[in-house]
Design a protein around this motif. Structure first.
Motif: not given
Length: 221
Positions: A99-101, A103-104, A107-108, A123, A125, A128, A133
Motif C-alpha cells: 500500500g502507500s507505505l 510502495a514508498a 521506491q526508496d 499484498d 488487494n 495491487l 512498483i
C-alpha cells in the motif's frame, strides 16, 4: 551491556554504539563526497551532538583509531563502517504490504545503498497483485512461500494494516523468513530464533508531539 563481545570472530557491540555508527557514517560519507581527507572526533561531535570521547570509544570497538592531531582518515573510515554494518553486502528482502507505505519503501533507492534489496512485494488487494512498483513485482500473499523458495529471501519488511500484522508475520515465518523489519505499531510475537526490528513511525510521531508539548509547557514557566 558495557563491553563489546566477540562471538565467532565477530565483534558484538553494545546496542547504543551500534545505533550511533550509522550517524557517524552519514556524516563522514558527506565529507568523503566533498573530498575532505581527515576528520577529528571533535569535529564529528559538533555536527551530530555526540560527545567526542564517546565517538572515539565507539570507533575503538571496531579497532578504528585516529592519528594524533590529524584525526581519522575519512575514506578509510567510510569503508570500515560500511563493511562492519553490513551495508556493502546485498540482503534480499520481501515487502509485505504494498500500500502507500510499502510502495514508498519499495521506491526508496536509498535502501539499496544500505544493502537492502527488495525483490518482490506482497499484498491481499487484488488491485495491487499482478502490478509492479519501480519494476518490483507484486504477488498475492498466498504466493509468499513459493517465492521464498524461488528467491531464497530471509528478510521481510512488514507494512500492513495493524489488524493484519500478526497474521502477515506468521505467514512470513512459516514461509522460512528469518528476520522481520516491522513498520506497524503492533508488537508482533515470534519465536526466539526470529529477528524482529520494530520501526513504528507512529510511535516516533507520538513522541515528537509529546516533546513539543513538553517544551511549550517548560517555556511558559
Amino acid at each position: 551491556m558495557s563491553e563489546e563481545r566477540n562471538t565467532g570472530g565477530r565483534v558484538m557491540l553494545p546496542e547504543p554504539t551500534l545505533r550511533r555508527l550509522p550517524w557517524y557514517l552519514a556524516y563522514v560519507k558527506m565529507l568523503d563526497n566533498q573530498h575532505i581527507e581527515y576528520v577529528s572526533s571533535t569535529q564529528i561531535a559538533k555536527e551530530i551532538n555526540v560527545d567526542a570521547s564517546q565517538i572515539a570509544k565507539d570507533l575503538s570497538f571496531l579497532n578504528i583509531k585516529g592519528k594524533t592531531r590529524i584525526g581519522y582518515e575519512v575514506h578509510s573510515l567510510v569503508r570500515e563502517l560500511v563493511d562492519f554494518l553490513g551495508f556493502k553486502r546485498k540482503h534480499n528482502a520481501f515487502m509485505i504490504g504494498a500500500g502507500s507505505l510499502g510502495a514508498a519503501l519499495m521506491q526508496d533507492v536509498g535502501l539499496s545503498q544500505y544493502g537492502l534489496n527488495i525483490v518482490a512485494g506482497f499484498d491481499i488487494n487484488p488491485e495491487l497483485v499482478g502490478t509492479s512498483i519501480c519494476g518490483i513485482p507484486v504477488y498475492s500473499l498466498d504466493e509468499l512461500h513459493r517465492c521464498q523458495q524461488q528467491f531464497n529471501v530471509s528478510i521481510a519488511v512488514l507494512a500492513v494494516p495493524v489488524e493484519h500484522a500478526q497474521e502477515a508475520a506468521n505467514t512470513a515465518i512459516e514461509s522460512g523468513l528469518k528476520a522481520i523489519w516491522n513498520f506497524t505499531p503492533y508488537r508482533i510475537k515470534a519465536p526466539s530464533d526470529i529477528v524482529i526490528q520494530n520501526t513504528s513511525i507512529y510511535a516516533h510521531l507520538a513522541l515528537m508531539y509529546y516533546r513539543m508539548e513538553e517544551k511549550k509547557y517548560m517555556n511558559k514557566k
